[in-house]
Design an enzyme around this catalytic site. Structure first.
Site, PDB file in Angstrom:
ATOM      1  N   ASN A  30       6.441  -3.697   5.118  1.00  6.24           N
ATOM      2  CA  ASN A  30       6.931  -2.815   3.927  1.00  6.24           C
ATOM      3  C   ASN A  30       6.200  -3.233   2.759  1.00  6.24           C
ATOM      4  O   ASN A  30       6.402  -4.448   2.423  1.00  6.24           O
ATOM      5  CB  ASN A  30       8.484  -3.023   4.040  1.00  6.24           C
ATOM      6  CG  ASN A  30       9.387  -2.544   5.133  1.00  6.24           C
ATOM      7  OD1 ASN A  30       9.031  -1.466   5.308  1.00  6.24           O
ATOM      8  ND2 ASN A  30      10.329  -3.087   5.513  1.00  6.24           N
ATOM      9  N   HIS A  76       0.425  -0.617   9.324  1.00  6.01           N
ATOM     10  CA  HIS A  76       0.687  -1.802  10.295  1.00  6.01           C
ATOM     11  C   HIS A  76      -0.461  -2.574  10.687  1.00  6.01           C
ATOM     12  O   HIS A  76      -1.480  -2.200  10.784  1.00  6.01           O
ATOM     13  CB  HIS A  76       1.613  -1.058  11.179  1.00  6.01           C
ATOM     14  CG  HIS A  76       3.051  -0.703  10.788  1.00  6.01           C
ATOM     15  ND1 HIS A  76       3.010   0.742  11.030  1.00  6.01           N
ATOM     16  CD2 HIS A  76       4.107  -1.254  10.435  1.00  6.01           C
ATOM     17  CE1 HIS A  76       4.294   0.880  10.381  1.00  6.01           C
ATOM     18  NE2 HIS A  76       5.043  -0.355  10.197  1.00  6.01           N
ATOM     19  N   LYS A 131      -6.298 -11.103   0.520  1.00 10.41           N
ATOM     20  CA  LYS A 131      -6.061 -12.531   1.270  1.00 10.41           C
ATOM     21  C   LYS A 131      -5.276 -11.858   2.549  1.00 10.41           C
ATOM     22  O   LYS A 131      -4.264 -11.360   2.260  1.00 10.41           O
ATOM     23  CB  LYS A 131      -5.258 -13.385   0.673  1.00 10.41           C
ATOM     24  CG  LYS A 131      -5.371 -14.774   1.206  1.00 10.41           C
ATOM     25  CD  LYS A 131      -6.719 -15.570   1.227  1.00 10.41           C
ATOM     26  CE  LYS A 131      -6.707 -17.153   1.345  1.00 10.41           C
ATOM     27  NZ  LYS A 131      -5.930 -17.837   0.288  1.00 10.41           N
ATOM     28  N   HIS A 132      -5.822 -12.474   3.635  1.00  5.73           N
ATOM     29  CA  HIS A 132      -5.178 -12.036   5.092  1.00  5.73           C
ATOM     30  C   HIS A 132      -4.862 -10.508   5.304  1.00  5.73           C
ATOM     31  O   HIS A 132      -3.854 -10.159   5.478  1.00  5.73           O
ATOM     32  CB  HIS A 132      -4.207 -12.679   5.258  1.00  5.73           C
ATOM     33  CG  HIS A 132      -4.263 -14.252   5.302  1.00  5.73           C
ATOM     34  ND1 HIS A 132      -5.317 -14.631   6.109  1.00  5.73           N
ATOM     35  CD2 HIS A 132      -3.649 -15.321   4.745  1.00  5.73           C
ATOM     36  CE1 HIS A 132      -5.396 -16.069   6.004  1.00  5.73           C
ATOM     37  NE2 HIS A 132      -4.366 -16.588   5.107  1.00  5.73           N
TER      38      HIS A 132
END
Length: 529
Positions: A423, A529, A280-281
């Site tokens: 993180n 990232h 999800k996302h």
């Protein structure tokens, strides 16, 4: 500027002969004179069409194994001459140069030659010179010349000529010229990139990349953003090469999330057994491996049922009926798998909006690939994170070593953590994630969020305690302080896998020993990232 220009003379010289005869016949029926070279000329003649060899036009034979055949003023003058310039017309008349109104060229198959692993010299011989030169000349003179570089534009050309009595419009020619320059740019980018790779040059002074439109998207991440999907010609199994078996068109976010899900699913090899990932996302909200695909899906789903709603499911085995029934029990946006059996397809067919992508294989997670990210004024270019650690790469740093079960879960959790936004904290137990903390600014927050999610799921499932009790935890980067590790211990984790390398490693190791934790260092981090 000249608008509609009739096509009376065409030069056809292609490597990909698909549709060539049909195009040549349609042009001949309109009275267009056909010029051609080598294999293209033979194919047209074999079909009974009248063709004039370029060698006859230039007065020079093809030579040097075909390296020299179209690089001649009789060809380039015919492509570049401005039909409304008296000086150009006088030069054409003086030197007997005939106008070329249509150029149809597709290039030597350099990309395909590289992809099949050909040797260096063979790849070099498949670098086209005359083709790009003619394409650029014709495209520059698009006020008068129509340039075709893609087989898929043949029908559009014939439709344009039918609509304009054998002519083409300036708008049509301009669009084709744009495509032509993009094609030569992509070709040169492929050659340059290949050469950089063969030289082992990780940072060449100039770097180019190119793509081919795969899909015009309704919008990007948000409705006010324009977007499109391009492929780079790679044969790597994944969202870009998959066949969509059913469902609505993919959106920008669908494509991004499906790629994230499938790349994690590819981490689980046949030796790992059936595995399922739910994303999800762009973050995994559940991942598991089990004896069956259905059991893996259930375990992944039970990590975070709330987030799984409307998510993306990726499988490392062909979809079967039992798993298909489970998946259709909730709303799912996309399922991607290496295949699907007929029963599974029938079950999914009842859910018309559910998108099913079939890849016909799994990608090698250790294969070299590149990642490009745009920043203001430039690009970041890096190798794909294909780092891998096995049990033999791990260093036990605590008094207690992990048990066999803990070690298996640590390696599983490490694979998942590699695909979680930093993180990243991943709790796992018995080959399944039981809590995921992603994208937080502090590592201790990721530890706590993942543990809280596990507590919430325990309540939902009616369990007496969260599944983080007796779990292991993976951290994508080192613990800078002991607080994150202690938060994991409070959640019930009994073993830890992390890169190590902090100035406070000794402090963190001491805290792990005092808490009775086993901890291993990987020596490798997985920032994402």
């Amino acid at each position: 500027m000249t608008s509609t220009t009739p096509i009376r003379r065409a030069l056809l010289s292609v490597s990909d002969k698909t549709g060539l005869v049909e195009l040549g016949r349609a042009l001949a029926e309109r009275g267009v004179e056909l010029l051609s070279t080598g294999g293209s000329a033979r194919a047209l003649r074999d079909a009974g069409l009248a063709v004039r060899d370029v060698a006859e036009v230039t007065g020079f034979p093809e030579m040097m194994d075909g390296r020299v055949k179209t690089l001649h003023p009789m060809v380039h003058g015919g492509l570049l001459a401005l039909r409304d310039d008296a000086g150009h017309l006088d030069a054409m008349k003086e030197h007997g140069i005939g106008a070329i109104d249509l150029l149809v060229v597709n290039l030597y198959p350099f990309e395909e030659t590289v992809a099949r692993g050909a040797d260096y010299d063979t790849c070099v011989e498949n670098i086209d010179i005359g083709g790009p030169a003619m394409i650029r000349a014709a495209a520059k003179n698009h006020r008068f010349v129509t340039t075709i570089v893609d087989v898929e534009d043949y029908d559009a050309l014939l439709a344009e000529m039918a609509a304009h009595d054998g002519a083409t419009t300036l708008e049509f020619r301009q669009g084709l010229a744009m495509t032509a320059y993009a094609r030569t740019a992509a070709y040169d980018a492929a050659v340059s990139g290949w050469m950089a790779g063969r030289r082992g040059d990780a940072a060449p002074r100039r770097r180019a990349a190119a793509g081919t439109l795969a899909q015009q998207l309704r919008y990007g991440e948000n409705p006010h953003q324009r977007a499109a999907f391009y492929t780079d010609g790679s044969a790597r199994p994944g969202v870009a090469t998959a066949r969509q078996a059913q469902g609505k068109d993919l959106s920008y976010n669908n494509i991004n999330d499906t790629d994230a899900a499938f790349e994690l699913a590819c981490e689980f090899t046949p030796e790992d057994g059936p595995a399922c990932v739910i994303v999800k996302h762009a973050n995994p909200c559940g991942a598991a491996r089990a004896d069956t695909l259905c059991a893996a899906y259930r375990a992944a789903y039970d990590c975070d049922r709330t987030s799984a709603f409307g998510g993306i499911v990726a499988l490392n085995r062909p979809l079967d009926a039992e798993t298909a029934e489970e998946i259709t029990g909730i709303f799912t946006e996309v399922v991607i798998a290496p295949g699907a059996d007929e029963q599974a397809l029938s079950i999914f067919a009842k859910k018309k909006n559910l998108r099913l992508l079939l890849t016909d294989g799994m990608a090698d997670p250790r294969a070299a690939a590149r990642l490009i990210r745009q920043v203001s004024g430039g690009y970041l270019w890096q190798d794909k994170d294909n780092g891998h650690v096995g049990q033999g790469d791990l260093k036990v740093v605590t008094r207690r070593a992990p048990s066999e079960r803990e070690m298996a879960d640590l390696l599983f959790a490490w694979k998942v953590a590699k695909h979680v936004k930093s993180n990243a904290i991943v709790y796992a137990r018995d080959g399944a994630t039981v809590g995921v903390g992603a994208g937080q600014m502090s590592r201790v927050d990721s530890c706590r969020i993942a543990a809280r999610k596990a507590r919430d799921m325990a309540e939902t499932l009616g369990l007496p305690a969260p599944l983080t009790e007796g779990s292991v935890v993976a951290s994508d980067a080192f613990f800078p302080f002991a607080d994150g590790l202690l938060a994991a211990a409070e959640a019930g984790a009994r073993a830890v896998i992390q890169p190590g390398g902090s100035m406070r490693d000794d402090e963190v190791i001491k805290a792990a020993d005092e808490a009775g934790l086993a901890m291993v260092f990987t020596g490798m981090r997985h920032f994402r990232h």
